[in-house]
Design an enzyme around this catalytic site. Structure first.
Site, short mmCIF file in Angstrom:
data_model
loop_
_atom_site.label_atom_id
_atom_site.label_comp_id
_atom_site.label_asym_id
_atom_site.label_seq_id
_atom_site.Cartn_x
_atom_site.Cartn_y
_atom_site.Cartn_z
N ASP A 14 0.85 -1.18 0.00
CA ASP A 14 0.00 0.00 0.00
C ASP A 14 0.89 1.23 0.00
O ASP A 14 1.64 1.47 0.95
CB ASP A 14 -0.89 -0.04 1.25
CG ASP A 14 -2.04 0.94 1.15
OD1 ASP A 14 -2.08 1.72 0.16
OD2 ASP A 14 -2.88 0.93 2.06
N ASP A 109 -2.90 2.41 -6.04
CA ASP A 109 -1.81 2.46 -5.06
C ASP A 109 -1.81 1.26 -4.12
O ASP A 109 -1.14 1.29 -3.10
CB ASP A 109 -1.89 3.76 -4.26
CG ASP A 109 -3.22 3.91 -3.55
OD1 ASP A 109 -4.15 3.14 -3.86
OD2 ASP A 109 -3.33 4.78 -2.68
N GLU A 110 -2.55 0.23 -4.46
CA GLU A 110 -2.70 -0.85 -3.50
C GLU A 110 -2.81 -2.18 -4.24
O GLU A 110 -3.51 -2.26 -5.25
CB GLU A 110 -4.00 -0.58 -2.73
CG GLU A 110 -4.14 -1.32 -1.45
CD GLU A 110 -5.51 -1.03 -0.82
OE1 GLU A 110 -6.02 -1.92 -0.16
OE2 GLU A 110 -6.06 0.07 -1.03
#
Lengths: 391, 369
Positions: A14, A109-110
């Site tokens: 993350d 983003d993860e």
């Protein structure tokens, strides 16, 4: 025959304050300054993300921009530039791919990585995690929080708990010890309302949940109760799904106050249908099955579906089906309602119709509205009926 | 009530009626079948309030009476009974029903017949008479084109138009339209009339008709239609509303006219449909002076291309159709050859038997983006 289950090794990566970090990276003047991504602080939008410098002022994701501005007037407010973030996200995935092909992106983003099969090549899961962290820092200049465990729920929990710049391993032996004292809100799927409901019952920690009988949980929360029972024990069997095919497109909303007025529901269903239709058209998809999901104030959930003769992606068609399904559902106050479209296919052709002058003009109108929205934003044009929903 | 029956007789009556019983009906009595023992006959009745079927069987009646029994379980039991004499006896106080077969017996909890709706009686003074075989054929050639989308009820039924010397049946789901005309001189019916009959009704009727024996008699009530066959009566509600002007959408004239073998086109289309793209299911048809090419393509699986010999007049052309719409119609045309009439790739096409004027199928193309 006894089944030998191999322990999975899952890494959850993350990125820390991703959008803001990417902006800071591309513009050195923003370094070490409070940066808020979301747009003009005078607009009605919310904070998409903000740098850690901005968080010191109490700014958080999903906070109204005006509120963020009040807390930190000298912060730098930027509109999101998704093409930039997508590029960075791609670079990040390239690093992941060096370790495993089993990557499930959750957002830009993860991502979850299943490295169970890669351990023979790269050593321990911890060393892979460390390496990814170092390479993301060196090659991209970004920091990523890494969570490691044997399933997705725990891996995500680990990265969340150790943020920012975190690195945390939850081992199988110590997981209960780790989970027990945590707030119920940490359980995957427990939002504000469910957490409040649990707290009203004096259930505050994961340990409190774990000590409850399965039947009690199921009575309270229906099928989700069973999931709560498992998650409180750190059990989560969802696999990491790489190259996920989109199987359905849906939107749902949990109401701040349970709804008892049919008229209001209808309007919300329209709003959701329009959203779903817009998403389908944007991605050049169409679907044959429309599903309505209703969760009552007692957490009982029902879903109803209708399959069409011909796949559709027009707002009107989705709405008219969803509204049809809505009939007779308002037997109790409703806390959540959702509309989704399944059975998706690519929209590459168009079945013509005999008495379809109406349909042709509807699809022209929809196309025109889509173009207006693409150019001037989602709020620029809408249906009269949805006008006062936003306020 | 007490009756003595053979297995076949009882089983037939129940089987004819059972299908209209809706499992989702909120009225408990409607999930049952009414059995009524009268003078030498047993009348079996079922209804979902939209369609009702009444089947009268000659029967050895020991004691008159009536009972409502749960349809599904009664049907299952009777179907599985051995082929022996069956005695059914109903307790007139609590409606407990005993079905004796040989040395064994079965007990079922019944309901009073008082709550069972009475099927409306319809005036048979003006009756339309059609041969079963003809009417079966008409239904078969038309009903598949009706829609299953309840949001637009009109399209879930078939329009029946009774003219001076013709009876027409039309169904459309807006993507295709099937029109069957039957010449009927002296049909016995004096009025011109047009009604929309639910697709379910026609499917049930088609199932009950044997295709031979006495003609089917059709009469009309207020917003109702009744079909009478020897021993069986089917009553249905009609669909209210205005059927669209179908005459307007049947193209007059064409730019390309071809003639080919029905079976060849059917088989080629069925093969091509295997590789048709999921969802729209379309096959592409290219017509040249020499032949017709049918092709389809699934990028992830493969593609197929077939050539058929044709007789052709007019322009060469190209068009795409939902393969299901083609297969459906090719299965119900009984002539060896068909005519296909096209006018460019975006206008409706026509498929009809090479001989005779009694059937027309209009099919709308798919615009390929």
């Amino acid at each position: 025959m006894t089944q030998v289950t191999k322990l999975s090794s899952i890494i959850h990566c993350d990125m820390d304050a991703f959008y803001a970090s990417v902006e800071q990276l591309s513009n050195p003047e923003l370094q070490d300054k409070p940066v808020v991504i979301g747009g003009n602080p005078k607009s009605r939008g919310v904070v998409a993300t903000c740098s850690y410098e901005a968080r010191k002022f109490g700014i958080r994701s999903a906070m109204p921009l005006a509120e963020a501005f009040r807390r930190c007037p000298h912060a730098i407010f930027l509109p999101p530039d998704f093409s930039k973030y997508k590029k960075a996200s791609k670079e990040m995935h390239k690093i992941f791919y060096d370790y495993t092909p089993l990557i499930e992106p959750i957002s830009l983003d993860e991502a979850f990585l299943d490295v169970t099969g890669s351990l023979n090549l790269f050593g321990t899961v911890e060393s892979i995690g460390t390496e990814i962290k170092q390479r993301v820092k060196q090659e991209l200049g970004l920091t990523v929080s890494v969570g490691i465990a044997h399933n997705k729920f725990l891996a995500k929990l680990a990265s969340d708990m150790s943020k920012p710049d975190g690195f945390l391993v939850i081992s199988r032996e110590r997981l209960q010890e780790f989970l027990d004292p945590l707030d119920v809100g940490r359980i995957w799927g427990v939002g504000q309302k469910t957490a409040q409901r649990l707290k009203n019952l004096n259930i505050r920690t994961i340990r409190d949940v774990r000590l409850l009988d399965k039947r009690i949980l199921e009575n309270l929360f229906g099928s989700y109760g069973h999931q709560l029972y498992l998650l409180a024990r750190g059990i989560d069997n969802r696999p990491v799904e790489s190259d996920r095919q989109v199987k359905s497109v849906g939107r749902e909303i949990t109401f701040a106050v349970d709804i008892t007025a049919y008229d209001q529901l209808e309007r919300v269903v329209m709003e959701l249908s329009v959203d779903v239709g817009r998403h389908l058209r944007r991605t050049q998809m169409q679907g044959k099955t429309v599903t309505l999901k209703v969760k009552y104030n007692d957490f009982k959930t029902i879903t109803r579906s209708k399959t069409l003769d011909i796949a559709a992606n027009l707002d009107e068609i989705i709405y008219s089906e969803a509204r049809g399904l809505l009939e007779n559902t308002l037997t109790k106050p409703i806390r959540l309602i959702g509309v989704s479209v399944h059975n998706l296919t690519e929209k590459s052709d168009n079945q013509l119709s005999l008495f379809g002058e109406g349909e042709e003009s509807k699809s022209k109108l929809t196309r025109a509205m889509d173009i207006v929205r693409d150019k001037f934003g989602e709020e620029s044009i809408t249906r009269a009926r949805l006008l006062d929903v936003k306020d | 009530m007490k009756i003595i029956s053979t297995k076949d007789s009882l089983s037939y009556g129940i089987q004819v009626c059972q299908r209209v019983v809706s499992s989702k009906n909120p009225l408990p009595v409607l999930s049952g079948i009414l059995l009524k023992a009268g003078d030498g006959t047993l009348t079996v009745t079922a209804t979902d309030l939209e369609v009702g079927i009444e089947c009268t069987l000659p029967m050895d009646i020991q004691e008159k009476g009536a009972v409502v029994l749960p349809a599904r379980i009664l049907g299952d039991i009777v179907r599985k009974l051995p082929d022996v004499k069956i005695v059914m006896e109903v307790n007139s106080q609590n409606f407990n029903t005993t079905i004796k077969y040989g040395q064994s017996e079965f007990n079922l909890l019944g309901l009073s017949s008082e709550d069972f709706p009475i099927l409306p009686s319809i005036d048979f003074s003006s009756v339309l008479t059609i041969k079963q075989e003809l009417f079966k054929n008409m239904i078969k050639q038309v009903i598949f084109a009706a829609s299953s989308d309840d949001n637009r009820p009109i399209f879930t039924g078939a329009l029946m138009e009774i003219g001076e010397d013709t009876v027409k049946l039309v169904a459309t789901d807006t993507h295709r339209l099937a029109l069957r005309t039957a010449k009927m001189e002296n049909n016995g019916f004096e009025l011109e009339k047009s009604v929309i009959i639910p697709g379910k009704t026609l499917n049930e009727l088609n199932r009950i008709m044997t295709g031979e024996g006495e003609d089917v008699k059709i009469a009309f009530g207020e917003n109702q239609i009744v079909f009478e066959l020897p021993g069986t009566k089917l009553i249905s509600r009609l669909i209210e509303g205005q059927f669209p002007n179908y005459k307007q959408v049947v193209p007059q004239g064409c730019k390309t006219k071809i003639k080919l073998k029905t079976k060849e086109l059917l088989e080629a289309t069925e093969r091509a449909s295997l590789l048709a793209k999921e969802g729209s299911n379309f096959v592409k048809i290219t017509i040249t002076e020499e032949n017709m090419t049918i092709s389809s393509n699934s990028p992830e699986i493969g593609k197929i291309e077939e050539q058929l010999p044709i007789e052709m007049e007019g322009e060469e052309t190209q068009i795409a159709f939902n393969s299901k719409y083609l297969i459906d119609v090719l299965k119900v045309i009984d002539t060896e050859e068909i005519l296909v009439e096209l006018t460019g790739s975006l206008s409706p096409g026509i498929i009809k038997p090479a001989e005779g004027q009694n059937y027309i199928y209009v099919i709308l193309p798919i615009r390929i983006v």
